[in-house]
Design a protein around this motif. Structure first.
Motif, PDB file in Angstrom:
ATOM      1  N   GLN A 182      -0.002   6.042  10.566  1.00  0.00           N
ATOM      2  CA  GLN A 182       0.347   7.493  11.266  1.00  0.00           C
ATOM      3  C   GLN A 182       1.272   8.313  10.872  1.00  0.00           C
ATOM      4  O   GLN A 182       1.066   9.498  10.560  1.00  0.00           O
ATOM      5  CB  GLN A 182       0.761   6.979  12.692  1.00  0.00           C
ATOM      6  CG  GLN A 182      -0.532   6.467  13.545  1.00  0.00           C
ATOM      7  CD  GLN A 182      -0.091   6.192  15.069  1.00  0.00           C
ATOM      8  OE1 GLN A 182       1.123   5.846  15.169  1.00  0.00           O
ATOM      9  NE2 GLN A 182      -1.054   6.386  16.144  1.00  0.00           N
ATOM     10  N   ARG A 183       2.309   7.661  10.151  1.00  0.00           N
ATOM     11  CA  ARG A 183       3.403   8.529   9.614  1.00  0.00           C
ATOM     12  C   ARG A 183       2.873   9.099   8.258  1.00  0.00           C
ATOM     13  O   ARG A 183       3.156  10.420   8.198  1.00  0.00           O
ATOM     14  CB  ARG A 183       4.544   7.793   9.248  1.00  0.00           C
ATOM     15  CG  ARG A 183       6.043   8.310   9.384  1.00  0.00           C
ATOM     16  CD  ARG A 183       7.169   7.582   9.557  1.00  0.00           C
ATOM     17  NE  ARG A 183       7.081   6.002   9.173  1.00  0.00           N
ATOM     18  CZ  ARG A 183       7.345   5.932   7.992  1.00  0.00           C
ATOM     19  NH1 ARG A 183       7.592   6.647   7.122  1.00  0.00           N
ATOM     20  NH2 ARG A 183       7.652   4.605   7.532  1.00  0.00           N
ATOM     21  N   LEU A 184       2.228   8.234   7.641  1.00  0.00           N
ATOM     22  CA  LEU A 184       1.587   8.882   6.253  1.00  0.00           C
ATOM     23  C   LEU A 184       0.571  10.255   6.802  1.00  0.00           C
ATOM     24  O   LEU A 184       0.518  11.147   6.114  1.00  0.00           O
ATOM     25  CB  LEU A 184       0.747   7.851   5.603  1.00  0.00           C
ATOM     26  CG  LEU A 184       1.580   6.721   4.884  1.00  0.00           C
ATOM     27  CD1 LEU A 184       0.759   5.757   4.513  1.00  0.00           C
ATOM     28  CD2 LEU A 184       2.575   7.382   3.772  1.00  0.00           C
ATOM     29  N   ASN A 185      -0.199   9.907   7.832  1.00  0.00           N
ATOM     30  CA  ASN A 185      -1.014  11.128   8.212  1.00  0.00           C
ATOM     31  C   ASN A 185      -0.372  12.023   8.669  1.00  0.00           C
ATOM     32  O   ASN A 185      -0.699  13.295   8.310  1.00  0.00           O
ATOM     33  CB  ASN A 185      -2.027  10.162   9.337  1.00  0.00           C
ATOM     34  CG  ASN A 185      -3.011  11.256   9.938  1.00  0.00           C
ATOM     35  OD1 ASN A 185      -2.811  11.682  11.068  1.00  0.00           O
ATOM     36  ND2 ASN A 185      -3.889  11.793   9.049  1.00  0.00           N
ATOM     37  N   SER A 186       0.530  11.873   9.855  1.00  0.00           N
ATOM     38  CA  SER A 186       1.171  13.071  10.148  1.00  0.00           C
ATOM     39  C   SER A 186       2.262  13.958   9.351  1.00  0.00           C
ATOM     40  O   SER A 186       2.304  15.171   9.421  1.00  0.00           O
ATOM     41  CB  SER A 186       1.734  12.852  11.697  1.00  0.00           C
ATOM     42  OG  SER A 186       2.786  11.659  11.432  1.00  0.00           O
ATOM     43  N   ASP A 187       3.307  12.947   8.901  1.00  0.00           N
ATOM     44  CA  ASP A 187       4.166  13.526   7.865  1.00  0.00           C
ATOM     45  C   ASP A 187       3.629  14.012   6.585  1.00  0.00           C
ATOM     46  O   ASP A 187       4.249  14.991   6.091  1.00  0.00           O
ATOM     47  CB  ASP A 187       5.429  12.528   7.966  1.00  0.00           C
ATOM     48  CG  ASP A 187       5.977  12.044   9.121  1.00  0.00           C
ATOM     49  OD1 ASP A 187       5.587  12.612  10.060  1.00  0.00           O
ATOM     50  OD2 ASP A 187       6.645  11.088   9.035  1.00  0.00           O
ATOM     51  N   ARG A 188       2.769  13.329   5.835  1.00  0.00           N
ATOM     52  CA  ARG A 188       2.256  13.692   4.626  1.00  0.00           C
ATOM     53  C   ARG A 188       1.140  14.012   4.599  1.00  0.00           C
ATOM     54  O   ARG A 188       0.349  14.667   3.493  1.00  0.00           O
ATOM     55  CB  ARG A 188       2.730  12.333   3.862  1.00  0.00           C
ATOM     56  CG  ARG A 188       4.135  12.064   3.432  1.00  0.00           C
ATOM     57  CD  ARG A 188       4.434  11.035   2.740  1.00  0.00           C
ATOM     58  NE  ARG A 188       3.974  11.050   1.263  1.00  0.00           N
ATOM     59  CZ  ARG A 188       3.891  10.259   0.443  1.00  0.00           C
ATOM     60  NH1 ARG A 188       4.515   8.935   0.742  1.00  0.00           N
ATOM     61  NH2 ARG A 188       3.489  10.490  -0.726  1.00  0.00           N
ATOM     62  N   GLY A 189       0.586  14.229   5.633  1.00  0.00           N
ATOM     63  CA  GLY A 189      -1.029  14.898   5.800  1.00  0.00           C
ATOM     64  C   GLY A 189      -2.054  14.233   5.012  1.00  0.00           C
ATOM     65  O   GLY A 189      -3.078  14.750   4.483  1.00  0.00           O
ATOM     66  N   LYS A 190      -2.029  13.010   4.797  1.00  0.00           N
ATOM     67  CA  LYS A 190      -2.992  12.045   4.382  1.00  0.00           C
ATOM     68  C   LYS A 190      -3.852  11.894   4.874  1.00  0.00           C
ATOM     69  O   LYS A 190      -3.824  11.646   6.219  1.00  0.00           O
ATOM     70  CB  LYS A 190      -2.298  10.747   3.900  1.00  0.00           C
ATOM     71  CG  LYS A 190      -1.381  10.604   2.823  1.00  0.00           C
ATOM     72  CD  LYS A 190      -1.965  10.951   1.487  1.00  0.00           C
ATOM     73  CE  LYS A 190      -0.776  11.020   0.381  1.00  0.00           C
ATOM     74  NZ  LYS A 190      -1.646  11.628  -0.666  1.00  0.00           N
ATOM     75  N   THR A 191      -5.526  11.991   4.462  1.00  0.00           N
ATOM     76  CA  THR A 191      -6.421  11.817   5.239  1.00  0.00           C
ATOM     77  C   THR A 191      -6.900  10.089   4.957  1.00  0.00           C
ATOM     78  O   THR A 191      -6.573   9.756   4.008  1.00  0.00           O
ATOM     79  CB  THR A 191      -7.672  12.511   4.298  1.00  0.00           C
ATOM     80  OG1 THR A 191      -7.174  13.705   4.148  1.00  0.00           O
ATOM     81  CG2 THR A 191      -9.133  12.417   5.172  1.00  0.00           C
ATOM     82  N   ILE A 192      -7.099   9.791   6.147  1.00  0.00           N
ATOM     83  CA  ILE A 192      -7.092   8.151   6.376  1.00  0.00           C
ATOM     84  C   ILE A 192      -8.548   8.117   6.897  1.00  0.00           C
ATOM     85  O   ILE A 192      -9.075   8.474   8.107  1.00  0.00           O
ATOM     86  CB  ILE A 192      -5.961   7.509   6.906  1.00  0.00           C
ATOM     87  CG1 ILE A 192      -4.625   7.760   6.247  1.00  0.00           C
ATOM     88  CG2 ILE A 192      -6.198   6.089   6.878  1.00  0.00           C
ATOM     89  CD1 ILE A 192      -3.695   7.406   7.033  1.00  0.00           C
ATOM     90  N   VAL A 193      -9.407   7.093   6.167  1.00  0.00           N
ATOM     91  CA  VAL A 193     -10.529   6.436   7.023  1.00  0.00           C
ATOM     92  C   VAL A 193     -10.307   5.032   7.227  1.00  0.00           C
ATOM     93  O   VAL A 193     -10.049   4.078   6.247  1.00  0.00           O
ATOM     94  CB  VAL A 193     -11.796   6.706   6.190  1.00  0.00           C
ATOM     95  CG1 VAL A 193     -12.936   5.823   6.730  1.00  0.00           C
ATOM     96  CG2 VAL A 193     -12.010   8.170   5.800  1.00  0.00           C
ATOM     97  N   PHE A 194     -10.352   4.606   8.385  1.00  0.00           N
ATOM     98  CA  PHE A 194      -9.852   3.079   8.862  1.00  0.00           C
ATOM     99  C   PHE A 194     -11.260   2.534   9.519  1.00  0.00           C
ATOM    100  O   PHE A 194     -11.398   2.890  10.346  1.00  0.00           O
ATOM    101  CB  PHE A 194      -8.590   3.237   9.684  1.00  0.00           C
ATOM    102  CG  PHE A 194      -7.779   2.151  10.020  1.00  0.00           C
ATOM    103  CD1 PHE A 194      -6.535   2.033   9.159  1.00  0.00           C
ATOM    104  CD2 PHE A 194      -8.330   0.997  10.566  1.00  0.00           C
ATOM    105  CE1 PHE A 194      -5.741   0.910   9.356  1.00  0.00           C
ATOM    106  CE2 PHE A 194      -7.533  -0.002  10.584  1.00  0.00           C
ATOM    107  CZ  PHE A 194      -6.289  -0.115  10.090  1.00  0.00           C
ATOM    108  N   VAL A 195     -11.446   1.487   8.800  1.00  0.00           N
ATOM    109  CA  VAL A 195     -12.398   0.775   9.320  1.00  0.00           C
ATOM    110  C   VAL A 195     -11.916  -0.334  10.121  1.00  0.00           C
ATOM    111  O   VAL A 195     -11.123  -1.074   9.864  1.00  0.00           O
ATOM    112  CB  VAL A 195     -13.450   0.067   8.341  1.00  0.00           C
ATOM    113  CG1 VAL A 195     -14.370  -1.101   8.782  1.00  0.00           C
ATOM    114  CG2 VAL A 195     -14.305   1.185   7.543  1.00  0.00           C
TER     115      VAL A 195
END
Lengths: 406, 255
Positions: free
Chosen positions: B190-203
């Motif tokens: 979540q931190r990578l997504n919100s702070d660093r704007g990483k796009t994540i696809v999580f199965v």
């Protein structure tokens, strides 16, 4: 993809399994070490034969009586009496590539001094004989041409004979020994020569003028051999041709098949004996080559197992961007590193074994640079050859299947 | 400026098992924008794994179009796909897939080894930075067997970050972890997504985990059956506070 990175990857992969890497290399180490040691021993024996042969005179050319027909009856080589003093004289005068000629006659009997006796051979020759056969006079003197003409009862004595019939501390020179009851005055001592390559003691001899041996001991008018020196080792074959021609003229022989003599050179004998040693070397080399091959198969086996065991690793590498050829190269480099490192260690061990054999067992060893280079090249080739199939298998894996492999 | 990172259009995938054709994906349409945190859900056999393999450029679709960051992958060969994975994708697996007897740092460096443009010095710096962002800077010389499961997964996440990918694909990344560690890993995502704007696809097949993402895509029998924005999105950091404190866990994760 650069190869430095791949080499690092391969190196790290090998270091993760140090003990296994060592065991895999062991086959190559043993293989290479034995190839090097065996070739060194083989070459050593060849060289020692060459050395000893040339210590008898590498430019030595000699004539032995050959088989001869007499009224339809074949005479054996030794039974013939075809060589005459006139033949030796003709060779001396007519062969430009021959620098020294001596007739040879031999007589076997007991040498007796006081209450000691010793079985030995008395060789008869002229003043050139010792030079031709690379003997040297250690002390005393050689007989003279005058003594040859006068059938003088003088002789030179070999170290072995001297040791066996003279009590310790006696100077043989000036003493009179008896040979076949004929008293012979010792005028010189021959320098020690040791055994020849057939284990014959070259110091177990007496040496006297050929006239003395021929007339006084054997009562014959023929000679048993003619020994000559060619101008150089390179001139021996020319000397053989000239001598053959002169001999045929002397004996009035038109067809080569009728020859009643044989001209041989030391160089040819060396060739014959070194060819035996060459066969031996080849045999030893092939056997150790087989162990190298087995070592190579060991690498293939381990790489094959390793590919199966590391299927998930391969899958991972592919998923993070490793291409098929990166994986192929990684495994090829791994197997080549194994074989080359093993090869280098094997070369060191080969040196060690060779020098141990040389110093502990007293065998002659000669390590040839080209056998080392060859072993090294063969090792690299083995790594690539036996690494190829497992590497190809790894490269062809499907990344998805590989990642899910349990 | 196009914000769509993943664009899938009428995508089909068939497998041939002997004479039988298995239609794993029957016509998928989906779009994932930059900065999204998407969960792909579904029962086993729903096609979600196949979808992930295709999204991860490990496999090509039988039919249809897949564009990753504007690049259509249908036209690419195996080597080009490998380069694409190397430069644009980061993978996180359920079973971490770290190289054994290899330090955390070297594990994280690994993707950059396959990129010849990255020099040794830069490779190390980037790996250290990635380890720092997952909070394992002090463990970089540890071997995987010296790390807890959660730490191993953090190393794996650092590895997926090191090439600065456009999208991180995580396959059941919390499947092997206990609840607390799972949430800690999710907090990191979540931190990578919100702070660093990483796009994540999580199965995942866990609804609790899926609620931590911003959008859920549900697969069934090779179709997308539902697609929904997560309305009451929860935050892993808050859930962790509510979890009972386990002495052992605290000790391990303190560092």
């Amino acid at each position: 993809m650069n190869y430095i990175n791949l080499a690092k990857i391969a190196k790290n992969a090998l270091l993760r399994n140090k003990f296994r890497a060592f065991l895999t290399m062991l086959g190559i180490i043993i293989g290479v070490a034995s190839v090097i040691a065996m070739l060194a021993i083989g070459q050593g024996s060849k060289k020692s034969i060459q050395d000893q042969m040339s210590s008898m005179g590498s430019n030595l050319v000699f004539i032995m009586p050959g088989s001869q027909q007499r009224g339809g009856v074949m005479m054996g080589n030794s039974g013939t009496q075809s060589l005459k003093l006139a033949d030796a004289e003709a060779i001396r005068l007519q062969c430009p590539d021959v620098t020294a000629v001596s007739p040879e006659v031999r007589s076997n009997a007991q040498a007796v001094f006081g209450n000691q006796n010793w079985p030995t051979t008395m060789f008869g020759g002229n003043t050139f004989y010792l030079g031709i056969k690379k003997f040297e006079v250690e002390s005393g003197r050689l007989f003279t041409d005058k003594e040859i003409a006068g059938l003088a009862k003088v002789c030179l004595i070999g170290k072995t004979v001297a040791k066996n019939i003279f009590p310790k501390g006696t100077d043989p020179i000036g003493q009179t020994i008896r040979f076949k009851t004929v008293p012979m005055k010792v005028i010189g001592i021959l320098k020690e020569k040791g055994e020849n390559s057939f284990g014959q003691d070259q110091d177990d001899i007496l040496f006297a003028p050929y006239t003395t041996v021929q007339r006084r001991f054997l009562a014959i008018d023929y000679i048993t051999g003619i020994y000559t020196s060619a101008a150089s080792e390179a001139k021996t074959s020319a000397a053989i041709d000239e001598m053959t021609e002169v001999m045929r003229r002397q004996h009035k022989i038109s067809k080569p098949t009728d020859d009643d003599f044989r001209v041989m050179s030391q160089a040819e004998l060396v060739k014959t004996f070194t060819s035996i040693s060459d066969i031996l070397t080849a045999l030893l080399g092939v056997i150790s080559g087989i162990s190298l091959l087995v070592g190579g198969i060991g690498i293939m086996n381990i790489m094959y197992v390793s590919v199966t065991e590391r299927t998930r690793e391969i899958g991972l590498r592919m998923s993070i961007g490793g291409k098929g050829r990166d994986i192929l190269m990684q495994f090829l480099i791994e197997s080549t590193m194994l074989s080359v490192t093993g090869g280098v260690i094997g070369i060191l061990f080969g040196y060690l074994i060779s020098s141990l054999v040389g110093s502990l067992m007293g065998w002659p060893v000669v390590i040839m640079t080209n056998s080392v280079v060859l072993a090294f090249l063969v090792c690299s080739a083995i790594g690539i050859f036996f690494g190829w199939y497992p590497a190809k298998k790894a490269a062809n894996l499907n990344p998805i299947d590989a990642l899910r492999y349990e | 400026m196009n914000n769509i990172i993943i664009e899938v259009e009428n995508l089909k995938k068939d497998f041939y098992v002997g004479d039988v054709t298995v239609r794993a994906l029957k016509g998928i349409n989906l779009q994932i924008a930059k900065g999204e945190f998407v969960a792909i859900m579904g029962a086993s056999g729903s096609g979600k794994s196949t979808m992930l393999n295709i999204l991860g450029c490990l496999e090509k679709p039988s039919e249809g179009e897949y564009k990753l960051d504007g690049v259509s992958i249908s036209a690419l060969n195996k080597n080009e796909l490998a380069e694409l994975r190397n430069e644009k994708l980061g993978f996180v697996f359920q079973s971490y897939n770290l190289l054994s007897r290899t330090s955390a740092l070297e594990n994280v460096e690994l993707p950059l080894f396959y990129n010849s443009r990255v020099k040794a010095k830069e490779r190390k710096e980037r790996a250290i930075a990635a380890l720092e962002s997952v909070g394992l800077l002090d463990r970089m010389h540890h071997m995987p067997n010296q790390l807890s499961g959660g730490q191993q997964q953090r190393v794996a996440i650092a590895r997926s970050l090191v090439n600065d990918p456009v999208v991180i694909l995580a396959d059941e990344a919390t499947g092997n972890l206990d609840t607390r560690t799972s949430y800690e890993i999710m907090e990191l995502f979540q931190r990578l997504n919100s702070d660093r704007g990483k796009t994540i696809v999580f199965v995942t097949h866990e609804p609790d985990i899926a609620r931590l993402t911003s959008r859920n895509i549900i697969f069934r029998d090779g179709w997308v059956v539902r697609e929904e924005q997560v309305k009451d999105r929860t935050y892993a950091s808050e859930i962790i506070k509510l979890l009972p404190v386990d002495e052992l866990d605290v000790k391990i994760t303190k560092s």
